[in-house]
Motif scaffolding. Sequence first.
Motif, short mmCIF file in Angstrom:
data_model
loop_
_atom_site.label_atom_id
_atom_site.label_comp_id
_atom_site.label_asym_id
_atom_site.label_seq_id
_atom_site.Cartn_x
_atom_site.Cartn_y
_atom_site.Cartn_z
N SER A 114 0.86 -1.19 0.00
CA SER A 114 0.00 0.00 0.00
C SER A 114 0.89 1.23 0.00
O SER A 114 1.82 1.33 0.80
CB SER A 114 -0.91 0.00 1.23
OG SER A 114 -1.82 1.09 1.18
N CYS A 233 -8.19 14.31 -2.42
CA CYS A 233 -8.16 12.88 -2.79
C CYS A 233 -7.18 12.63 -3.93
O CYS A 233 -6.43 11.65 -3.92
CB CYS A 233 -9.55 12.40 -3.18
SG CYS A 233 -10.68 12.18 -1.79
N LEU A 236 -3.68 12.43 -2.83
CA LEU A 236 -3.38 11.21 -2.09
C LEU A 236 -3.56 9.95 -2.94
O LEU A 236 -3.43 8.84 -2.44
CB LEU A 236 -4.28 11.13 -0.85
CG LEU A 236 -3.99 12.19 0.21
CD1 LEU A 236 -5.14 12.30 1.19
CD2 LEU A 236 -2.70 11.88 0.95
N ILE A 238 -6.36 8.82 -4.28
CA ILE A 238 -7.66 8.16 -4.11
C ILE A 238 -8.51 8.49 -5.34
O ILE A 238 -8.86 9.65 -5.57
CB ILE A 238 -8.37 8.66 -2.83
CG1 ILE A 238 -7.48 8.45 -1.61
CG2 ILE A 238 -9.71 7.95 -2.65
CD1 ILE A 238 -8.01 9.07 -0.33
N GLU A 259 -10.40 -0.70 -6.97
CA GLU A 259 -8.96 -0.91 -6.80
C GLU A 259 -8.74 -2.28 -6.16
O GLU A 259 -9.69 -2.94 -5.74
CB GLU A 259 -8.36 0.15 -5.87
CG GLU A 259 -8.49 1.58 -6.35
CD GLU A 259 -7.91 2.54 -5.33
OE1 GLU A 259 -6.73 2.91 -5.49
OE2 GLU A 259 -8.61 2.91 -4.38
N VAL A 263 -5.58 -1.77 -0.95
CA VAL A 263 -5.39 -0.34 -1.23
C VAL A 263 -6.72 0.40 -1.15
O VAL A 263 -6.80 1.51 -0.61
CB VAL A 263 -4.74 -0.14 -2.62
CG1 VAL A 263 -4.65 1.33 -2.97
CG2 VAL A 263 -3.35 -0.78 -2.66
N ALA A 264 -7.79 -0.22 -1.66
CA ALA A 264 -9.11 0.42 -1.61
C ALA A 264 -9.54 0.69 -0.17
O ALA A 264 -10.10 1.75 0.14
CB ALA A 264 -10.14 -0.47 -2.31
N ASP A 266 -7.51 0.99 2.51
CA ASP A 266 -6.66 2.07 3.03
C ASP A 266 -7.18 3.43 2.55
O ASP A 266 -7.24 4.40 3.31
CB ASP A 266 -5.21 1.88 2.58
CG ASP A 266 -4.46 0.87 3.44
OD1 ASP A 266 -5.08 0.33 4.38
OD2 ASP A 266 -3.28 0.62 3.18
N HIS A 267 -7.56 3.49 1.29
CA HIS A 267 -8.06 4.75 0.73
C HIS A 267 -9.37 5.17 1.37
O HIS A 267 -9.61 6.35 1.60
CB HIS A 267 -8.21 4.62 -0.79
CG HIS A 267 -6.92 4.80 -1.52
ND1 HIS A 267 -6.73 4.44 -2.84
CD2 HIS A 267 -5.73 5.29 -1.12
CE1 HIS A 267 -5.50 4.71 -3.21
NE2 HIS A 267 -4.86 5.23 -2.19
N ASN A 268 -10.24 4.20 1.67
CA ASN A 268 -11.50 4.56 2.31
C ASN A 268 -11.27 5.04 3.74
O ASN A 268 -11.88 6.03 4.18
CB ASN A 268 -12.46 3.38 2.32
CG ASN A 268 -13.80 3.73 2.92
OD1 ASN A 268 -14.17 3.25 3.99
ND2 ASN A 268 -14.55 4.61 2.27
N LEU A 270 -8.58 6.43 4.87
CA LEU A 270 -7.95 7.74 4.73
C LEU A 270 -8.98 8.80 4.34
O LEU A 270 -8.98 9.92 4.87
CB LEU A 270 -6.84 7.65 3.68
CG LEU A 270 -6.03 8.91 3.38
CD1 LEU A 270 -5.41 9.49 4.64
CD2 LEU A 270 -4.94 8.59 2.35
N LEU A 271 -9.87 8.43 3.44
CA LEU A 271 -10.89 9.37 2.97
C LEU A 271 -11.76 9.86 4.13
O LEU A 271 -12.06 11.05 4.23
CB LEU A 271 -11.78 8.70 1.93
CG LEU A 271 -13.00 9.54 1.53
CD1 LEU A 271 -12.69 10.37 0.29
CD2 LEU A 271 -14.22 8.70 1.30
#
Length: 689
Positions: A114, A233, A236, A238, A259, A263-264, A266-268, A270-271
């Motif tokens: 990631s 986003c 980063l 996203i 994704e 990773v998806a 982690d992105h959520n 983070l979002l």
Amino acid sequence: MREYLTKEAFSSIIDAIKKGTKIQRHIADQVAVAMKDWAMSKGVTHYTHWFQPLTGATAEKHDSFFTPIEGGRAIERFSGGMLIQQEPDASSFPNGGIRNTFEARGYTAWDPTSPAFIMGTTLCIPSIFISYTGETLDYKAPLLRALHSVDEAATSVMHYFDKNVEKVTPTLGWEQEYFLIDSALHQSRPDLVLTGKTLLGHAPAKGQQLDDHYFGSIPTRVMNFMKELEIECMKLGIPVTTRHNEVAPNQFELAPMFEEVNVAIDHNSLLMDVMGRVANKHHFKVLLHEKPFAGINGSGKHNNWSLATNTGENLLSPGKNPKKNLQFLTFFINTIKAVYEYADLLRASIASANNDHRLGANEAPPAIISVFIGSQLYKVLNELEKVTDGKLSPEEKTELKLNVVGKIPEILLDNTDRNRTSPFAFTGNKFEIRAVGSSANCAEPMTVMNAIMAKQLRDFKVEVDALIEKGLKKDEAIFNVLREYIKQSKNIMFEGDGYSDDWAKEAKKRGLSNLKTTPEALKKEMDKKFVELYEELGIYSHREVEARNEIKLEKYSTTIDIEARVIADIARNHIIPAALNYQNRLIENVKGLKDIFSEKEFKAIAKEQLSLITQISENVSKIKLGVEELLVAKEKAKGTSDSQKQAEAYCFNVKTLFDGIREASDALEMMVDDELWPLTKYREMLFTR
């Protein structure tokens, strides 16, 4: 990475991401130096191992690159060891009894699959979190194990169809629903601040009944927030692509391209953090609670899941020939079988106190796990079910290839409708898990989904290989096993209205569970079958399963306990004083009328005021008695030592008492002078743009 890393280091990182190979220590040192140089070129001064403990939020401990050396000097230092591992306190995070308070040591370890990212002046390194004794204490570590398991199992099955496939990657596209309300109005509501939801509040005259908000024109202030959020986003990585108004007033949705699952997620995670930061700049508060307002839609986070090969194929998308369609059917039917076998585990993965308010309402699927595939695909499975045992005749092969399997792509052209009442629906080239809550970490349902799929594909491979050894050709063996799976898992397929009472009765006849509450779902989670699944795949040890179940039960009880204390506080210190204040005004009014008018005139003129005074007293009494009963029940539940029984006590003996207090409070809201009412009302929170 290409700019800052040596060719050797770059290749090593790519191999770690694509093949799961280990990174050597000297490579880690090179990566650390490159990562530090890149970060410092962006103004970074600190680094952190960014991880996802079982609190539901992300966590970080910042350390400086600044390191003093001899002679009163200092350098910026960041080694491979610092990149690979950090030591946060493990005892202060939820651990389900794995760690005692005096056993504080825990470790975060770098996840190279990631991407690292920068927030402000801090380099954030996605990491797993484990205890000193090696047990996992986060969402990411078991997820990575589940992804590895399904990769191995799916790749093995894919070799029936394509020997060139070396890796199968689960993919995820999440859809994040949320509410936006003015930050000043949010601060005026103690229940929103402390619990994320309104515990009291009368429904406004206008809610969502006109269906005028969904996909409507986005308000300017909201659009400005969305634009800045999308820019952040993009910085980063996203890949958000969709934004729109949702059904309820002041409710919105954001969605990215799909994704790789890790990773998806982690992105959520983070979002959700970035959304709050950006909202503050626009004087908004983001509400991610699954049901922040009674009487209107809550918020979910649909998880769109599929499997993709390293050769670029989506395994849940039909092909142009019977061979590719047999491949599609293999993974399609195995998914249905996996959900049938482990429906209760999937239900437990989305269980929470917040989501209990949403499931089964008119914006979310029911607690009964069923699978929707569309009427046309249902007919295809019925045809496959008729395949005879053993070897196929030439006529049967032709019938299957031309009239059943061969026509699947044509069928799917007109089979993309959705059943919003289904918790698990096929939507053309993926399955949509609709029951996930908006505040949830997607890692838990994704760990379960990929684990049960890995187990199912393993079992499928064993059964097919056994038939091939008996002399059946590969395709015939596959058809025979798939036919049996259709028969075995037919009960979970449902095409109708999941909200109807008839479906609840029918589901019971079919033997499907209806686990309406979190305590019921979490009790099922500890079934021997589910624990053995985790142990077989190496995702959790028995101790880790028990610990996580304990954590979820404790979180449920604590959530209800906090809500009980907050509703008692607001009722006693806000609602009752406001009601008595208004009642005193009415009493003064009545006294004045009595001084002015004759007895006969007074009775006629003061009739409504006297009625209001009586109604206020009755509702104040209901609230007072209700709060007293609630606090007694709460203390009794809190004193229960067994976590399962404690959660059940909070669910069935404490939470049920909220309704009476709310009903009396909401009645008073419609009586008391608006100027005196202490809480910001629904109409103000939901319609202030």
